[in-house]
Design a protein around this motif. Sequence first.
Motif, PDB file in Angstrom:
ATOM      1  N   GLN A   1      45.445  36.122  55.981  1.00  0.00           N
ATOM      2  CA  GLN A   1      44.775  36.813  54.880  1.00  0.00           C
ATOM      3  C   GLN A   1      45.758  37.595  54.005  1.00  0.00           C
ATOM      4  N   ALA A   2      46.775  38.198  54.635  1.00  0.00           N
ATOM      5  CA  ALA A   2      47.709  39.046  53.888  1.00  0.00           C
ATOM      6  C   ALA A   2      48.805  38.237  53.188  1.00  0.00           C
ATOM      7  N   HIS A   3      49.255  37.150  53.810  1.00  0.00           N
ATOM      8  CA  HIS A   3      50.437  36.435  53.304  1.00  0.00           C
ATOM      9  C   HIS A   3      50.091  35.250  52.415  1.00  0.00           C
TER      10      HIS A   3
ATOM     11  N   MET B   1      32.843  34.858  48.167  1.00  0.00           N
ATOM     12  CA  MET B   1      33.603  35.129  49.387  1.00  0.00           C
ATOM     13  C   MET B   1      35.085  34.894  49.135  1.00  0.00           C
ATOM     14  N   ASP B   2      35.938  35.768  49.701  1.00  0.00           N
ATOM     15  CA  ASP B   2      37.386  35.602  49.622  1.00  0.00           C
ATOM     16  C   ASP B   2      37.756  34.278  50.278  1.00  0.00           C
ATOM     17  N   LEU B   3      38.721  33.528  49.676  1.00  0.00           N
ATOM     18  CA  LEU B   3      39.010  32.161  50.117  1.00  0.00           C
ATOM     19  C   LEU B   3      40.493  31.984  50.393  1.00  0.00           C
TER      20      LEU B   3
ATOM     21  N   LYS C   1      36.514  38.390  58.870  1.00  0.00           N
ATOM     22  CA  LYS C   1      36.483  39.647  58.121  1.00  0.00           C
ATOM     23  C   LYS C   1      36.135  39.431  56.648  1.00  0.00           C
ATOM     24  N   GLY C   2      35.084  38.672  56.415  1.00  0.00           N
ATOM     25  CA  GLY C   2      34.596  38.475  55.059  1.00  0.00           C
ATOM     26  C   GLY C   2      35.315  37.418  54.254  1.00  0.00           C
ATOM     27  N   ALA C   3      36.266  36.731  54.847  1.00  0.00           N
ATOM     28  CA  ALA C   3      37.003  35.678  54.132  1.00  0.00           C
ATOM     29  C   ALA C   3      36.722  34.326  54.785  1.00  0.00           C
ATOM     30  N   ARG C   4      36.680  33.287  53.955  1.00  0.00           N
ATOM     31  CA  ARG C   4      36.564  31.927  54.483  1.00  0.00           C
ATOM     32  C   ARG C   4      37.951  31.295  54.463  1.00  0.00           C
ATOM     33  N   ILE C   5      38.368  30.785  55.607  1.00  0.00           N
ATOM     34  CA  ILE C   5      39.681  30.149  55.736  1.00  0.00           C
ATOM     35  C   ILE C   5      39.474  28.660  56.004  1.00  0.00           C
ATOM     36  N   ASN C   6      39.847  27.825  55.030  1.00  0.00           N
ATOM     37  CA  ASN C   6      39.823  26.369  55.230  1.00  0.00           C
ATOM     38  C   ASN C   6      41.134  25.960  55.905  1.00  0.00           C
ATOM     39  N   ILE C   7      41.037  25.301  57.058  1.00  0.00           N
ATOM     40  CA  ILE C   7      42.211  24.924  57.839  1.00  0.00           C
ATOM     41  C   ILE C   7      42.299  23.401  57.899  1.00  0.00           C
TER      42      ILE C   7
END
Length: 606
Positions: free
Chosen positions: A189-191, A1-3, A64-70
């Motif tokens: 996701q983009a930046h 998965m995108d991270l 959208k298919g990405a996991r974002i650790n906050i």
Amino acid sequence: MDLRNIAIIAHVDHGKTTLVDELLKQSGAFRENQSVAERAMDSNDIERERGITILAKCTSVEWKGARINIVDTPGHADFGGEVERILSMVDGVVLLVDAAEGPMPQTKFVTSKALALGLRPIVVLNKVDKPDAEPDRALDEVFDLFANLGADNEQLDFPHLYASGRAGWADTDLDGPRKDLSALFDLVQAHVPAPTQVARRAEPFRMLATTLSADPFLGRILTGRVESGTLRAGETIKALSRTGDRLEQFRVSKILAFRGLSQAPIDVAEAGDIVTLAGMSKATVADTLCALEVDASLPAQPIDPPTISVTFGINDSPLAGRDGNKVQSRVIRERLMKEAEINVAIKVSDTPSGEAFEVAGRGELQMGVLIENMRREGFELSISRPRVLFREEDGQRMEPIEEAIIDVDDEFTGAVIDKLTGQRKGELVEMKPAGVGKTRIVAHVPSRGLIGYHGEFLTDTRGTGVLNRIFHAWAPYKGPIQGRRAGVLISIENGTSVAYALWNLEERGRLFIGAQEAIYEGMIIGEHSRENDLEVNPLKGKKLTNVRASGTDEAVRLTTPVRMSLEEAIAYIDDDELVEVTPKIVRMRKRFLDPHERKRQARTTG
């Protein structure tokens, strides 16, 4: 998965935790019928009561298919040690700025740390729906702040969004659709780049421990970002200290990953992800957890040194042991050492007597939170007045200077400037209008001058002023600063306070106690109306006679006593006074002398 790994940073009360609530809700981290408390990330009791974030906490969302650790970070400068550690395990930051207030002291502090690490921030102008919001001015001030902090061209070319965390929307334009936070998710996701560690999954396992906590079932657990390699539950690894010394070898009993507000066990930890490991007994914050073949430890970010010191001692008052069950110096020392292990911004050292301990930290609020936690755990303590830590440079005594940013009504600016620059040896840096009828004052004031000032400040501004402060620099010692002007009323008796006696003492000054309260000799029961201390008898009852006449037996009506909070009491006391803290009550008293000192003073006074 995108991270993606990001931290949300901002000044206190600019809306970080509220924004994280909405990110969790809109990413589908909660069920539709799930009951979720407001400011869900503030799980600590004191955080909920005070409305501030004290401990940095991680969460995770999918978009959208990405996991974002906050990572939600504290907003007060006293807890900056948490921020300094956390930034080392993320690849981007979301800088939240109140559209009305603009960048504030903590904004400057955490942004300087992020820029120094080469992170490229995303700026979110929050609360743009407030009536007094000025997003364009706030955006210009953010750019000026970045330039002053030495940001490079890429960091100065930052993307920005307009948002309302409470309403749950963020848009690229101020007049956007204001529907949801999808613009923020897409921009992250983009930046924000994917972790560079992902390319090092074939190398041996290495991880820098960033936060330490305890689990009732798993014991000691450490959280951090995996720098290289992969790790499976059950494998044997080792822990290296900052200097590369081997601390222990242990089997990883469990690997946990953040999923929404909870942690779930996973089979494999991969490079780039933020995970929690269990199974160690000695490893702590800033240690390297690595495969057995690794010899070198990972570099840890330096932590800014403490600026104030407070003495924690046993409660030796006549009322000791009535409320708490942890009163021995040995137990107090163990608890403080445990805190110093978890919180890298705190340093603990023993005093020559062995009955008290010097605790150095960032500020009065940090000390107050530690004491509040200990009293809730059943400790009884005696606390000294905070002292500023000095240091020597080229034979010259240096002291910490703080930058104070103050917003006050125009009519109170004279009183505030006089106190800061006249009595407290501060220097006025800037004064400018800050909205209708408001003035913003920026001053550089010695830390010594700000200890105990907040109560005076609220009195001078009739409770309408806002004061924010942060460490600015070290400067040559500026000479003595006058402390508290008023004296105190000191009890000369042990017993229970009498309403009639307190009624007669009201003309002497403000009282801190009411009727029928336990008191003892040396306890501070009020503030004297003059500069000297006054010994009084709050047990003195009314002389009875057999004469009865109209008006002689009227009921005594006492003025409501002033009840100081823990932080107010610590800031109020003088150098020869202590704060007695128990699970149920906060008292102030004169410092008791040991028998030898008492005899020496008796001989001196004849």
